[in-house]
Design a protein around this motif. Structure first.
Motif, PDB file in Angstrom:
ATOM      1  N   MET A  61       0.567  -0.814  -0.555  1.00 25.23           N
ATOM      2  CA  MET A  61      -0.033   0.158   0.059  1.00 25.23           C
ATOM      3  C   MET A  61       1.117   1.085   0.021  1.00 25.23           C
ATOM      4  SD  MET A  61      -2.604  -1.388   2.383  1.00 25.23           S
ATOM      5  CE  MET A  61      -3.764  -0.406   2.397  1.00 25.23           C
ATOM      6  N   GLY A  62      -0.022   2.827  -0.323  1.00 25.19           N
ATOM      7  CA  GLY A  62       0.964   3.741  -0.036  1.00 25.19           C
ATOM      8  C   GLY A  62       1.011   4.258  -1.468  1.00 25.19           C
ATOM      9  N   LEU A  63       0.570   5.831  -1.174  1.00 24.90           N
ATOM     10  CA  LEU A  63       1.563   6.234  -2.368  1.00 24.90           C
ATOM     11  C   LEU A  63       2.478   7.433  -2.514  1.00 24.90           C
ATOM     12  CD1 LEU A  63      -1.887   5.769  -2.968  1.00 24.90           C
ATOM     13  CD2 LEU A  63      -2.372   7.485  -4.506  1.00 24.90           C
ATOM     14  N   ASP A  64       2.333   8.293  -1.204  1.00 19.37           N
ATOM     15  CA  ASP A  64       3.589   9.423  -1.174  1.00 19.37           C
ATOM     16  C   ASP A  64       4.773   8.752   0.222  1.00 19.37           C
ATOM     17  OD1 ASP A  64       2.552   9.294   1.385  1.00 19.37           O
ATOM     18  OD2 ASP A  64       0.942  11.397   0.438  1.00 19.37           O
ATOM     19  N   GLY A  65       5.597   9.715  -0.456  1.00 12.29           N
ATOM     20  CA  GLY A  65       6.442   8.862   0.884  1.00 12.29           C
ATOM     21  C   GLY A  65       7.109   9.731   0.882  1.00 12.29           C
ATOM     22  N   MET A  66       8.620  10.126   1.940  1.00 10.26           N
ATOM     23  CA  MET A  66       9.417  10.555   1.957  1.00 10.26           C
ATOM     24  C   MET A  66      11.034   9.422   2.615  1.00 10.26           C
ATOM     25  SD  MET A  66      11.981  11.761   5.031  1.00 10.26           S
ATOM     26  CE  MET A  66      13.594  12.366   4.504  1.00 10.26           C
ATOM     27  N   GLY A  67      12.118   9.610   2.157  1.00 16.53           N
ATOM     28  CA  GLY A  67      13.155   8.721   2.327  1.00 16.53           C
ATOM     29  C   GLY A  67      14.728   9.632   1.645  1.00 16.53           C
ATOM     30  N   VAL A  68      15.145   8.546   1.771  1.00 20.01           N
ATOM     31  CA  VAL A  68      17.244   8.922   1.120  1.00 20.01           C
ATOM     32  C   VAL A  68      16.908   8.012   0.262  1.00 20.01           C
ATOM     33  CG1 VAL A  68      17.762   9.833   3.896  1.00 20.01           C
ATOM     34  CG2 VAL A  68      18.082   7.853   2.748  1.00 20.01           C
ATOM     35  N   VAL A  69      18.031   8.835  -0.600  1.00 19.17           N
ATOM     36  CA  VAL A  69      18.461   7.862  -1.366  1.00 19.17           C
ATOM     37  C   VAL A  69      19.574   7.100  -1.153  1.00 19.17           C
ATOM     38  CG1 VAL A  69      20.102   7.441  -3.759  1.00 19.17           C
ATOM     39  CG2 VAL A  69      18.065   9.693  -3.102  1.00 19.17           C
ATOM     40  N   GLU A  70      19.242   5.042  -1.359  1.00 21.32           N
ATOM     41  CA  GLU A  70      19.910   3.987  -1.323  1.00 21.32           C
ATOM     42  C   GLU A  70      21.376   3.708  -2.339  1.00 21.32           C
ATOM     43  OE1 GLU A  70      20.744   1.211   1.766  1.00 21.32           O
ATOM     44  OE2 GLU A  70      19.752   3.359   1.324  1.00 21.32           O
ATOM     45  N   GLU A  71      20.063   3.871  -3.050  1.00 24.19           N
ATOM     46  CA  GLU A  71      20.908   3.433  -4.717  1.00 24.19           C
ATOM     47  C   GLU A  71      20.519   4.008  -6.070  1.00 24.19           C
ATOM     48  OE1 GLU A  71      21.896  -0.852  -6.959  1.00 24.19           O
ATOM     49  OE2 GLU A  71      21.992  -1.236  -4.839  1.00 24.19           O
ATOM     50  N   MET A  72      21.483   4.587  -6.806  1.00 26.70           N
ATOM     51  CA  MET A  72      21.141   4.647  -7.879  1.00 26.70           C
ATOM     52  C   MET A  72      22.018   4.827  -9.264  1.00 26.70           C
ATOM     53  SD  MET A  72      21.531   8.751  -6.642  1.00 26.70           S
ATOM     54  CE  MET A  72      23.608   9.870  -7.461  1.00 26.70           C
ATOM     55  N   ASP A  73      21.782   5.261 -10.130  1.00 22.03           N
ATOM     56  CA  ASP A  73      22.963   4.671 -11.302  1.00 22.03           C
ATOM     57  C   ASP A  73      23.914   6.020 -11.169  1.00 22.03           C
ATOM     58  OD1 ASP A  73      21.019   3.206 -12.746  1.00 22.03           O
ATOM     59  OD2 ASP A  73      20.260   4.627 -14.099  1.00 22.03           O
ATOM     60  N   ALA A  74      25.374   5.377 -11.516  1.00 17.98           N
ATOM     61  CA  ALA A  74      26.438   6.416 -11.482  1.00 17.98           C
ATOM     62  C   ALA A  74      26.769   7.622 -11.985  1.00 17.98           C
ATOM     63  CB  ALA A  74      27.426   5.321 -11.667  1.00 17.98           C
ATOM     64  N   ALA A  75      25.337   7.782 -13.037  1.00 18.89           N
ATOM     65  CA  ALA A  75      25.337   8.748 -14.530  1.00 18.89           C
ATOM     66  C   ALA A  75      24.871   9.566 -13.299  1.00 18.89           C
ATOM     67  CB  ALA A  75      25.590   7.906 -15.261  1.00 18.89           C
ATOM     68  N   ASP A  76      24.302   9.302 -12.716  1.00 23.95           N
ATOM     69  CA  ASP A  76      23.111  10.751 -12.384  1.00 23.95           C
ATOM     70  C   ASP A  76      23.661  11.957 -11.937  1.00 23.95           C
ATOM     71  OD1 ASP A  76      21.111  12.359 -10.821  1.00 23.95           O
ATOM     72  OD2 ASP A  76      19.176  10.051 -11.136  1.00 23.95           O
ATOM     73  N   ARG A  77      23.865  12.996 -12.109  1.00 25.62           N
ATOM     74  CA  ARG A  77      24.425  14.018 -11.964  1.00 25.62           C
ATOM     75  C   ARG A  77      23.423  14.786 -10.993  1.00 25.62           C
ATOM     76  NH1 ARG A  77      27.693  10.848 -12.220  1.00 25.62           N
ATOM     77  NH2 ARG A  77      29.414  11.268 -14.215  1.00 25.62           N
ATOM     78  N   PHE A  78      22.231  14.451 -10.570  1.00 20.97           N
ATOM     79  CA  PHE A  78      20.783  15.745  -9.598  1.00 20.97           C
ATOM     80  C   PHE A  78      20.954  14.617  -8.590  1.00 20.97           C
ATOM     81  CE2 PHE A  78      20.132  15.822 -14.743  1.00 20.97           C
ATOM     82  CZ  PHE A  78      19.897  17.361 -15.061  1.00 20.97           C
ATOM     83  N   LEU A  79      21.591  13.632  -8.191  1.00 26.32           N
ATOM     84  CA  LEU A  79      20.674  13.080  -7.399  1.00 26.32           C
ATOM     85  C   LEU A  79      22.470  12.492  -6.927  1.00 26.32           C
ATOM     86  CD1 LEU A  79      17.708  11.361  -8.104  1.00 26.32           C
ATOM     87  CD2 LEU A  79      17.739  13.320  -6.642  1.00 26.32           C
ATOM     88  N   SER A  80      22.130  12.454  -4.708  1.00 28.52           N
ATOM     89  CA  SER A  80      23.133  11.861  -4.518  1.00 28.52           C
ATOM     90  C   SER A  80      22.532  10.639  -3.680  1.00 28.52           C
ATOM     91  CB  SER A  80      24.587  13.354  -3.766  1.00 28.52           C
ATOM     92  OG  SER A  80      23.569  13.493  -3.138  1.00 28.52           O
ATOM     93  N   VAL A  81      23.861   9.611  -3.052  1.00 29.32           N
ATOM     94  CA  VAL A  81      23.427   9.075  -2.626  1.00 29.32           C
ATOM     95  C   VAL A  81      23.116   9.500  -1.268  1.00 29.32           C
ATOM     96  CG1 VAL A  81      23.824   6.598  -1.077  1.00 29.32           C
ATOM     97  CG2 VAL A  81      24.352   6.310  -3.191  1.00 29.32           C
ATOM     98  N   GLY A  82      22.064   9.115   0.136  1.00 30.48           N
ATOM     99  CA  GLY A  82      22.242   9.624   0.980  1.00 30.48           C
ATOM    100  C   GLY A  82      21.821  11.216   1.237  1.00 30.48           C
ATOM    101  N   GLN A  83      21.258  10.781   0.418  1.00 30.87           N
ATOM    102  CA  GLN A  83      19.866  12.781  -0.492  1.00 30.87           C
ATOM    103  C   GLN A  83      18.685  12.417   0.637  1.00 30.87           C
ATOM    104  OE1 GLN A  83      20.538  14.500  -3.689  1.00 30.87           O
ATOM    105  NE2 GLN A  83      18.851  16.178  -3.125  1.00 30.87           N
ATOM    106  N   ARG A  84      18.179  13.220   1.313  1.00 31.02           N
ATOM    107  CA  ARG A  84      16.713  13.383   1.582  1.00 31.02           C
ATOM    108  C   ARG A  84      15.741  13.671   0.656  1.00 31.02           C
ATOM    109  NH1 ARG A  84      15.686  14.500   7.433  1.00 31.02           N
ATOM    110  NH2 ARG A  84      15.010  16.218   6.837  1.00 31.02           N
ATOM    111  N   VAL A  85      14.670  12.772  -0.025  1.00 29.75           N
ATOM    112  CA  VAL A  85      13.675  13.535  -1.110  1.00 29.75           C
ATOM    113  C   VAL A  85      12.593  13.017  -0.858  1.00 29.75           C
ATOM    114  CG1 VAL A  85      15.748  12.090  -2.466  1.00 29.75           C
ATOM    115  CG2 VAL A  85      14.651   9.891  -1.939  1.00 29.75           C
ATOM    116  N   LEU A  86      11.646  13.686  -1.789  1.00 30.71           N
ATOM    117  CA  LEU A  86      10.192  12.899  -2.015  1.00 30.71           C
ATOM    118  C   LEU A  86      10.082  12.222  -2.780  1.00 30.71           C
ATOM    119  CD1 LEU A  86       8.821  16.876  -0.752  1.00 30.71           C
ATOM    120  CD2 LEU A  86       9.673  15.130   0.758  1.00 30.71           C
ATOM    121  N   ILE A  87       9.151  10.762  -3.246  1.00 34.82           N
ATOM    122  CA  ILE A  87       8.305  10.315  -4.574  1.00 34.82           C
ATOM    123  C   ILE A  87       7.263  11.277  -4.710  1.00 34.82           C
ATOM    124  CG2 ILE A  87       7.970   8.127  -4.802  1.00 34.82           C
ATOM    125  CD1 ILE A  87      10.369   8.171  -3.861  1.00 34.82           C
TER     126      ILE A  87
END
Length: 345
Positions: A61-87
């Motif tokens: 269940m659940g639509l919205d959420g807040m958390g931290v980036v755990e893993e992402m593409d290495a080429a992503d320049r807009f986010l970083s591991v550990g960053q606080r984010v919204l979904i």
């Protein structure tokens, strides 16, 4: 991972809290370790029946959420591991005519977290990178999480669909519920005059504290007549409603000539009297609205960063207590969001 998920349809007996497989992050996706989420009416709908929504059981269940980036593409320049984010809960194809012009909410292959696919009442979720946005710094995790559905829905209704101006008057039905309360806060911060309704005097008292200019108890007062008293017989420029059939007649009669009614729900029924004669004689606009697109979410987050807006949390529950949280939402007694805290932070 621990998650709250439905195994069938009915009541809380079909909602389980237990282990589900960790999501497998795909290229182009971001794995988010969730800290908080909030409940929305659709969570009750999915539990109760899910009729008309293609989904597979069991489903988180659940639509919205807040958390931290755990893993992402290495080429992503807009986010970083550990960053606080919204979904943002809308996953889209990116290729249909509506996606191409930025109206992702109209995507012909749209799927929503918690409806068509696993959602945010879990320790982890993996979503396309386009669905992940930096979190406003001054909010608590559950306050921030609430922006992703109710506040985004209210934002689109007020400013994209209704084009509300600071000098206008808006009537908001059912204050206390998430979208209606969000609309009150947003409209006041932009300078509009706000009239709200509820059948509960305590909610009306709270709404006045939040900033409502006028309140109407729809159980004891005639809404349209009282609106006319408040507006010297003119009526309101905009109506915001998600109730449907029970309030439709009052909503239509409360509008000024040329006014706009924006609707995003039909909790009391979806077949109100059309009142077509009133629509064409008074040249009223009836406008549908659902959630909001990526640009609107970005604008909302920026607005929150630059203003005093703080989402209102009615009650907080742990993930293990999701049954009690669902009961709280189902009771209708909340004033603000019912939040689920998923992890220590």
């Amino acid at each position: 991972m621990k998650a709250a998920y439905i195994t069938g349809h009915g009541g809380n007996e079909v909602v389980e809290i237990g282990n589900r497989p960790d999501p497998a992050r795909q290229p182009g996706e971001v794995l988010v370790k969730l800290h908080a989420a909030t409940l929305n009416r659709v969570d009750l709908y999915m539990r109760d029946s899910g009729a008309g929504i293609t989904h597979r059981l069991p489903q988180i269940m659940g639509l919205d959420g807040m958390g931290v980036v755990e893993e992402m593409d290495a080429a992503d320049r807009f986010l970083s591991v550990g960053q606080r984010v919204l979904i943002h809960p809308t996953v889209v194809c990116g290729r249909c005519e509506f996606c191409q012009r930025g109206e992702i909410i109209l995507c012909t292959k749209v799927s929503f977290l918690g409806e068509h696919r696993d959602g945010t009442l879990a320790e982890y979720v993996s979503v396309p990178a386009a669905n992940v946005f930096p979190m406003p710094g001054r909010l608590a995790p559950d306050e921030a999480a609430s922006l992703g559905v109710t506040y985004l829905t209210a934002w689109r209704m007020l400013f994209t669909r209704a084009q509300l101006k600071p000098w206008e008057t808006v009537l908001i039905f059912g204050v206390g519920g998430g979208v209606s309360l969000a609309a009150l806060q947003l409209a006041k911060l932009t300078g509009a005059t706000v009239i709200v309704t509820s059948r509960d005097d305590e909610k009306l008292k709270n709404a006045a504290t939040v900033g409502a200019d006028h309140v109407i108890n729809s159980a004891t007062q005639d809404v349209a007549k009282t609106v006319m008293e408040f507006t010297a017989g003119r009526g309101v420029d905009v109506v915001i409603e998600n109730v449907g059939q029970a309030v439709w007649s009052s909503a239509m009669k409360s509008l000024v000539r040329g006014g706009r009614l924006v609707t995003c729900g039909a909790t009391t029924g979806d077949q109100p009297p059309a009142d077509i004669r009133r629509i064409f004689i008074r040249q009223l606009q009836i406008i549908g609205s659902t959630l909001g697109n990526f640009n609107e979410f970005r604008d909302l987050i920026s607005f929150v960063d630059k203003t005093s807006l703080r989402p209102i949390i009615s009650a907080r529950y742990a993930l293990d207590d999701v049954h009690a949280a669902l009961d709280h939402l189902d009771s209708g007694r909340q004033f603000g969001k019912v939040a689920i805290n998923i992890a220590d932070h």
